[in-house]
Design a protein around this motif. Structure first.
Motif, PDB file in Angstrom:
ATOM      1  N   GLU A  12       0.821  -1.202   0.000  1.00 52.59           N
ATOM      2  CA  GLU A  12       0.000   0.000   0.000  1.00 52.59           C
ATOM      3  C   GLU A  12       0.860   1.259   0.000  1.00 52.59           C
ATOM      4  O   GLU A  12       1.440   1.599  -1.007  1.00 52.59           O
ATOM      5  CB  GLU A  12      -1.007  -0.028   1.140  1.00 52.59           C
ATOM      6  CG  GLU A  12      -2.014  -1.162   0.979  1.00 52.59           C
ATOM      7  CD  GLU A  12      -3.119  -1.117   1.993  1.00 52.59           C
ATOM      8  OE1 GLU A  12      -3.398  -0.029   2.533  1.00 52.59           O
ATOM      9  OE2 GLU A  12      -3.707  -2.175   2.235  1.00 52.59           O
ATOM     10  N   ASP A  13       0.999   1.944   1.166  1.00 52.00           N
ATOM     11  CA  ASP A  13       1.746   3.200   1.207  1.00 52.00           C
ATOM     12  C   ASP A  13       3.133   3.048   1.826  1.00 52.00           C
ATOM     13  O   ASP A  13       3.763   4.053   2.181  1.00 52.00           O
ATOM     14  CB  ASP A  13       0.942   4.264   1.972  1.00 52.00           C
ATOM     15  CG  ASP A  13      -0.274   4.723   1.178  1.00 52.00           C
ATOM     16  OD1 ASP A  13      -0.260   4.584  -0.056  1.00 52.00           O
ATOM     17  OD2 ASP A  13      -1.231   5.216   1.797  1.00 52.00           O
ATOM     18  N   ASP A  14       3.604   1.829   1.973  1.00 47.80           N
ATOM     19  CA  ASP A  14       4.950   1.568   2.492  1.00 47.80           C
ATOM     20  C   ASP A  14       5.715   0.727   1.482  1.00 47.80           C
ATOM     21  O   ASP A  14       5.123  -0.095   0.780  1.00 47.80           O
ATOM     22  CB  ASP A  14       4.888   0.805   3.824  1.00 47.80           C
ATOM     23  CG  ASP A  14       4.251   1.624   4.932  1.00 47.80           C
ATOM     24  OD1 ASP A  14       4.646   2.796   5.090  1.00 47.80           O
ATOM     25  OD2 ASP A  14       3.365   1.087   5.623  1.00 47.80           O
ATOM     26  N   ALA A  15       7.014   0.930   1.422  1.00 44.03           N
ATOM     27  CA  ALA A  15       7.840   0.137   0.504  1.00 44.03           C
ATOM     28  C   ALA A  15       9.210  -0.097   1.121  1.00 44.03           C
ATOM     29  O   ALA A  15       9.707   0.735   1.886  1.00 44.03           O
ATOM     30  CB  ALA A  15       7.980   0.848  -0.835  1.00 44.03           C
ATOM     31  N   LEU A  16       9.786  -1.230   0.787  1.00 43.70           N
ATOM     32  CA  LEU A  16      11.172  -1.544   1.131  1.00 43.70           C
ATOM     33  C   LEU A  16      11.904  -1.817  -0.170  1.00 43.70           C
ATOM     34  O   LEU A  16      11.448  -2.623  -0.984  1.00 43.70           O
ATOM     35  CB  LEU A  16      11.257  -2.786   2.026  1.00 43.70           C
ATOM     36  CG  LEU A  16      10.869  -2.615   3.472  1.00 43.70           C
ATOM     37  CD1 LEU A  16      10.926  -3.961   4.197  1.00 43.70           C
ATOM     38  CD2 LEU A  16      11.781  -1.618   4.173  1.00 43.70           C
ATOM     39  N   LEU A  47      10.528   3.410   2.495  1.00 43.57           N
ATOM     40  CA  LEU A  47       9.861   4.538   1.865  1.00 43.57           C
ATOM     41  C   LEU A  47       8.398   4.563   2.264  1.00 43.57           C
ATOM     42  O   LEU A  47       7.823   3.530   2.600  1.00 43.57           O
ATOM     43  CB  LEU A  47       9.952   4.444   0.335  1.00 43.57           C
ATOM     44  CG  LEU A  47      11.345   4.557  -0.273  1.00 43.57           C
ATOM     45  CD1 LEU A  47      11.965   3.201  -0.453  1.00 43.57           C
ATOM     46  CD2 LEU A  47      11.286   5.283  -1.594  1.00 43.57           C
ATOM     47  N   VAL A  48       7.812   5.752   2.222  1.00 44.67           N
ATOM     48  CA  VAL A  48       6.378   5.924   2.447  1.00 44.67           C
ATOM     49  C   VAL A  48       5.834   6.770   1.300  1.00 44.67           C
ATOM     50  O   VAL A  48       6.550   7.563   0.702  1.00 44.67           O
ATOM     51  CB  VAL A  48       6.073   6.609   3.808  1.00 44.67           C
ATOM     52  CG1 VAL A  48       6.459   5.718   4.965  1.00 44.67           C
ATOM     53  CG2 VAL A  48       6.731   7.959   3.909  1.00 44.67           C
ATOM     54  N   GLY A  93       0.851  11.005  -2.855  1.00 44.96           N
ATOM     55  CA  GLY A  93       1.023  10.316  -4.131  1.00 44.96           C
ATOM     56  C   GLY A  93       2.462  10.119  -4.570  1.00 44.96           C
ATOM     57  O   GLY A  93       2.707   9.529  -5.616  1.00 44.96           O
ATOM     58  N   GLU A  94       3.433  10.608  -3.801  1.00 40.39           N
ATOM     59  CA  GLU A  94       4.851  10.503  -4.159  1.00 40.39           C
ATOM     60  C   GLU A  94       5.579   9.609  -3.156  1.00 40.39           C
ATOM     61  O   GLU A  94       5.315   9.693  -1.953  1.00 40.39           O
ATOM     62  CB  GLU A  94       5.513  11.888  -4.151  1.00 40.39           C
ATOM     63  CG  GLU A  94       4.919  12.869  -5.132  1.00 40.39           C
ATOM     64  CD  GLU A  94       5.335  12.580  -6.554  1.00 40.39           C
ATOM     65  OE1 GLU A  94       6.480  12.144  -6.770  1.00 40.39           O
ATOM     66  OE2 GLU A  94       4.505  12.786  -7.460  1.00 40.39           O
ATOM     67  N   TRP A  95       6.513   8.804  -3.634  1.00 40.65           N
ATOM     68  CA  TRP A  95       7.330   7.988  -2.735  1.00 40.65           C
ATOM     69  C   TRP A  95       8.428   8.848  -2.141  1.00 40.65           C
ATOM     70  O   TRP A  95       9.084   9.611  -2.852  1.00 40.65           O
ATOM     71  CB  TRP A  95       7.936   6.801  -3.481  1.00 40.65           C
ATOM     72  CG  TRP A  95       6.924   5.756  -3.801  1.00 40.65           C
ATOM     73  CD1 TRP A  95       6.386   5.480  -5.022  1.00 40.65           C
ATOM     74  CD2 TRP A  95       6.308   4.852  -2.876  1.00 40.65           C
ATOM     75  NE1 TRP A  95       5.471   4.471  -4.914  1.00 40.65           N
ATOM     76  CE2 TRP A  95       5.407   4.060  -3.607  1.00 40.65           C
ATOM     77  CE3 TRP A  95       6.424   4.638  -1.506  1.00 40.65           C
ATOM     78  CZ2 TRP A  95       4.634   3.070  -3.008  1.00 40.65           C
ATOM     79  CZ3 TRP A  95       5.659   3.650  -0.916  1.00 40.65           C
ATOM     80  CH2 TRP A  95       4.768   2.880  -1.663  1.00 40.65           C
ATOM     81  N   ARG A  96       8.615   8.735  -0.827  1.00 38.78           N
ATOM     82  CA  ARG A  96       9.641   9.490  -0.102  1.00 38.78           C
ATOM     83  C   ARG A  96      10.387   8.553   0.841  1.00 38.78           C
ATOM     84  O   ARG A  96       9.804   7.636   1.414  1.00 38.78           O
ATOM     85  CB  ARG A  96       9.005  10.617   0.721  1.00 38.78           C
ATOM     86  CG  ARG A  96       8.280  11.641  -0.105  1.00 38.78           C
ATOM     87  CD  ARG A  96       9.266  12.527  -0.849  1.00 38.78           C
ATOM     88  NE  ARG A  96       8.578  13.518  -1.644  1.00 38.78           N
ATOM     89  CZ  ARG A  96       8.737  13.647  -2.942  1.00 38.78           C
ATOM     90  NH1 ARG A  96       9.546  12.858  -3.595  1.00 38.78           N
ATOM     91  NH2 ARG A  96       8.093  14.573  -3.605  1.00 38.78           N
ATOM     92  N   LEU A  97      11.660   8.824   1.023  1.00 43.50           N
ATOM     93  CA  LEU A  97      12.492   8.015   1.918  1.00 43.50           C
ATOM     94  C   LEU A  97      12.168   8.342   3.372  1.00 43.50           C
ATOM     95  O   LEU A  97      12.183   9.510   3.763  1.00 43.50           O
ATOM     96  CB  LEU A  97      13.973   8.294   1.661  1.00 43.50           C
ATOM     97  CG  LEU A  97      14.466   7.792   0.307  1.00 43.50           C
ATOM     98  CD1 LEU A  97      15.590   8.654  -0.191  1.00 43.50           C
ATOM     99  CD2 LEU A  97      14.879   6.354   0.414  1.00 43.50           C
ATOM    100  N   SER A  98      11.881   7.307   4.155  1.00 44.69           N
ATOM    101  CA  SER A  98      11.614   7.528   5.574  1.00 44.69           C
ATOM    102  C   SER A  98      12.785   7.082   6.431  1.00 44.69           C
ATOM    103  O   SER A  98      12.916   7.491   7.572  1.00 44.69           O
ATOM    104  CB  SER A  98      10.343   6.797   6.004  1.00 44.69           C
ATOM    105  OG  SER A  98      10.459   5.413   5.768  1.00 44.69           O
TER     106      SER A  98
END
Length: 171
Positions: A104-108, A138-139, A143-148
């Motif tokens: 969903e709104d999280d990515a590795l 990332l989160v 609508g944009e992916w950003r590094l968390s």
């Protein structure tokens, strides 16, 4: 006149082969150094990580800062970044996407970094090649992916200064 022997012919042949290898190595190093990296598809978490690493390599603190999530951007002051803040790989490095897991709104995103520490970027001329994997969190924000959360290669962004409250004058 020097008599030609079989061993002198082998020695001359070996010298020519070594010279050709050295010339080929130098040409390959020059061509690969000037080559633009293959970019991942725009709008993907992997591309954001790739853009971040390229911004760090260019020592562009503002471009790297723009790729951080809102919380990290508020904590970090890109105008206070010094050259020592960057933890850069050597000029001769490559990155390869290992995995991109989106929930969903999280990515590795896991990438492999290969650094070449050798004259001319060619390990044939001496030096070493090192590989390691790095994972980025990332989160998705607006609508944009950003590094968390970032790891090497990266930069140590100094925290924003906390304003000191003004003392009110005594009555």
């Amino acid at each position: 006149m020097i008599p030609r022997t079989t061993s002198s012919r082998w020695l001359a042949g070996a010298a020519v082969i070594v010279a050709v290898i050295i010339v080929f190595s130098v040409v390959l190093a020059v061509l690969s150094r000037d080559r633009e990296p293959d970019l991942l598809p725009a709008g993907t978490p992997g591309r954001v990580v790739q853009d971040y690493i390229l911004a760090v390599q260019r020592e562009d603190a503002h471009a790297a800062h723009a790729l951080l999530n809102e919380e990290r951007q508020q904590q970090c002051d890109p105008d206070a970044v010094s050259e020592r803040a960057f933890d850069l790989p050597d000029d001769s490095f490559s990155m390869r996407l290992i995995s991109e897991e989106v929930d969903e709104d999280d990515a590795l995103v896991t990438i492999a970094i290969t650094s070449v520490d050798a004259p001319g970027g060619m390990p044939l001329l001496g030096g070493a090649v090192s590989d390691h994997e790095t994972t980025y969190s990332l989160v998705r924000e607006q609508g944009e992916w950003r590094l968390s959360h970032t790891f090497w290669p990266g930069w140590r962004c100094p925290p924003k200064a906390t304003p000191t409250p003004l003392e009110e004058p005594s009555p």
